[in-house]
Design a protein around this motif. Structure first.
Motif, mmCIF file in Angstrom:
data_model
loop_
_atom_site.group_PDB
_atom_site.id
_atom_site.type_symbol
_atom_site.label_atom_id
_atom_site.label_comp_id
_atom_site.label_asym_id
_atom_site.label_seq_id
_atom_site.Cartn_x
_atom_site.Cartn_y
_atom_site.Cartn_z
ATOM 1 N N UNK A 1 0.831 -1.200 0.000
ATOM 2 C CA UNK A 1 0.000 0.000 0.000
ATOM 3 C C UNK A 1 0.871 1.258 0.000
ATOM 4 N N UNK B 1 1.514 3.877 -3.132
ATOM 5 C CA UNK B 1 1.194 5.307 -3.029
ATOM 6 C C UNK B 1 2.423 6.157 -3.354
ATOM 7 N N UNK C 1 -11.787 13.825 -3.708
ATOM 8 C CA UNK C 1 -11.465 12.628 -4.495
ATOM 9 C C UNK C 1 -9.970 12.324 -4.507
ATOM 10 N N UNK D 1 -5.276 11.444 -0.168
ATOM 11 C CA UNK D 1 -5.159 10.488 0.945
ATOM 12 C C UNK D 1 -3.884 9.642 0.877
ATOM 13 N N UNK E 1 -1.990 7.563 3.900
ATOM 14 C CA UNK E 1 -1.939 6.088 3.921
ATOM 15 C C UNK E 1 -0.508 5.587 4.093
ATOM 16 N N UNK F 1 -14.342 4.654 -12.291
ATOM 17 C CA UNK F 1 -15.251 5.754 -11.951
ATOM 18 C C UNK F 1 -15.995 6.227 -13.202
ATOM 19 N N UNK G 1 -6.277 1.311 -3.121
ATOM 20 C CA UNK G 1 -5.381 2.400 -2.712
ATOM 21 C C UNK G 1 -6.136 3.716 -2.723
ATOM 22 N N UNK G 2 -5.411 4.826 -2.550
ATOM 23 C CA UNK G 2 -6.086 6.119 -2.444
ATOM 24 C C UNK G 2 -6.776 6.508 -3.747
ATOM 25 N N UNK G 3 -6.251 6.051 -4.881
ATOM 26 C CA UNK G 3 -6.919 6.341 -6.149
ATOM 27 C C UNK G 3 -8.245 5.598 -6.231
ATOM 28 N N UNK H 1 -10.049 4.713 -3.652
ATOM 29 C CA UNK H 1 -10.950 5.424 -2.739
ATOM 30 C C UNK H 1 -11.495 6.674 -3.415
ATOM 31 N N UNK H 2 -10.619 7.377 -4.119
ATOM 32 C CA UNK H 2 -11.069 8.568 -4.832
ATOM 33 C C UNK H 2 -12.169 8.249 -5.829
ATOM 34 N N UNK I 1 -15.439 7.646 -3.842
ATOM 35 C CA UNK I 1 -15.972 8.918 -3.364
ATOM 36 C C UNK I 1 -16.530 9.727 -4.536
ATOM 37 N N UNK I 2 -15.857 9.662 -5.669
ATOM 38 C CA UNK I 2 -16.332 10.377 -6.850
ATOM 39 C C UNK I 2 -17.687 9.872 -7.314
#
Lengths: 154, 111
Positions: free
Chosen positions: A58, A62, A115, A118, A122, B34, B58-60, B62-63, B66-67
Motif C-alpha cells: 500500500x 502510493x 477525491x 489520501x 496512507x 469511476x 489504494x487512495x486512487x 478510494x477517490x 468517493x467520486x
C-alpha cells in the motif's frame, strides 16, 4: 542499501526498474508478493511478514503514484525491496528534481468527499519509518515496516 | 478489459449493483472504473459497489468510490459491500466507512 542499524544483511533482496507510469504498480506488488525468505519460518513470523508485505504494498504503491504524478523522472524508477529478520524495507529511487514527499503534511483531506489527497496519509499510517535522502541525482525514499504481530492503523 | 460489470438493473428506488473487474482498484484502473460507473448511474440513483473480489484498494480507488458517491449526490446513495479485511482496513483508516455505508453481505446492503 545499508542494513538497518544493528542488523545483519538482508535475507532476500529484489531490485527492479519501473517505467514511471500507473501500470507499473502491478510489478511492484508482484515483487512484494514474491518475498520467499520467511517460507520456513514459524507461522507467527510468516504472518508478520505477510502483514508487513501488505503494508509496504500500500505504502510503496502510493509512493510510486506520487513519483509518477510528479512526472519528472527520466530514467525508470528503481525499486529495491529488502527482507531482514526484523523488518522489510522498500526503497524508491527516481532521478527527478529534488523532492521529499515525506516532508509535507500527511493528513486526511478536510472535505471527506475529496477525491484525492489520501496517499501520503496512507503511507504514514502503513509504515513504521519513512526516510528521504538526496543521493547524487536521485530522490531516495525508504519505507520500513517492522515485523511484529499487528500492522495497520497506528 | 471492461472496468466494471453491472449485475442488477435498478427498479424504482432499488439499487444498481456494480462490480469492479479484477482484484485491484488502484491508480492503474480507478479512473476507468469511476468513468464507467458515472456513465451508468444518474444523480439521485442508489448503487452498491460489490468489493468482494478486491484484494487491493489504494487512495486512487478510494477517490473513485468517493467520486461516484459525489455523482449520485445527497438524494442518491452509494453503499459498499463485502470488503475483505485488508480492503476494509483501508476504508477504516481513511474514515470512508464514516461517510459511506459498508456492509458485509449483499442482501443487507440492498435492504
Amino acid at each position: 542499501m545499508p542494513a538497518p542499524q544493528g542488523q545483519a544483511g538482508p535475507l532476500e533482496r529484489v531490485a527492479l526498474g519501473l517505467e514511471p507510469r500507473p501500470a507499473s504498480l502491478e510489478r511492484l506488488l508482484a515483487a512484494l508478493d514474491a518475498i520467499d525468505c520467511y517460507h520456513d519460518a514459524p507461522a507467527t513470523m510468516r504472518a508478520r511478514a505477510a502483514a508487513a508485505s501488505r503494508a509496504l504494498a500500500l505504502a510503496g504503491g502510493e509512493a510510486l503514484t506520487n513519483v509518477v504524478r510528479h512526472g519528472a523522472a527520466r530514467r525508470p524508477v528503481r525499486v529495491i525491496v529488502e527482507a531482514f529478520a526484523e523488518c522489510i524495507t522498500l526503497q524508491l529511487r527516481d532521478d527527478g528534481p529534488a523532492f521529499d514527499m515525506f516532508s509535507g503534511p500527511a493528513e486526511l483531506p478536510e472535505d471527506p468527499f475529496a477525491e484525492a489527497g489520501r496517499g501520503l496519509f496512507l503511507i504514514r499510517e502503513s509504515v513504521d519509518e519513512r526516510e528521504y535522502r538526496r543521493v547524487g541525482d536521485e530522490n531516495v525514499h525508504t519505507m520500513t515496516v517492522r515485523l511484529r504481530d499487528e500492522h495497520g492503523a497506528r | 478489459m471492461t472496468p466494471i460489470t453491472e449485475t442488477d438493473q435498478a427498479g424504482d428506488g432499488a439499487f444498481h449493483t456494480l462490480t469492479p473487474e479484477g482484484t485491484r482498484l488502484d491508480t492503474a484502473n480507478a479512473a476507468q472504473f469511476k468513468d464507467a460507473a458515472v456513465r451508468r448511474l444518474k444523480p439521485g440513483e442508489r448503487a452498491i459497489v460489490n468489493l468482494s473480489g478486491l484484494r487491493f484498494l489504494d487512495s486512487s480507488g478510494i477517490g473513485a468510490l468517493v467520486g461516484i458517491a459525489r455523482h449520485l449526490g445527497s438524494v442518491g446513495e452509494l453503499r459498499l459491500v463485502a470488503p475483505d479485511p485488508e480492503v476494509r482496513a483501508v476504508l477504516s483508516i481513511t474514515r470512508i466507512d464514516q461517510i459511506l455505508t459498508v456492509v458485509d453481505d449483499h442482501a443487507r446492503a440492498a435492504a
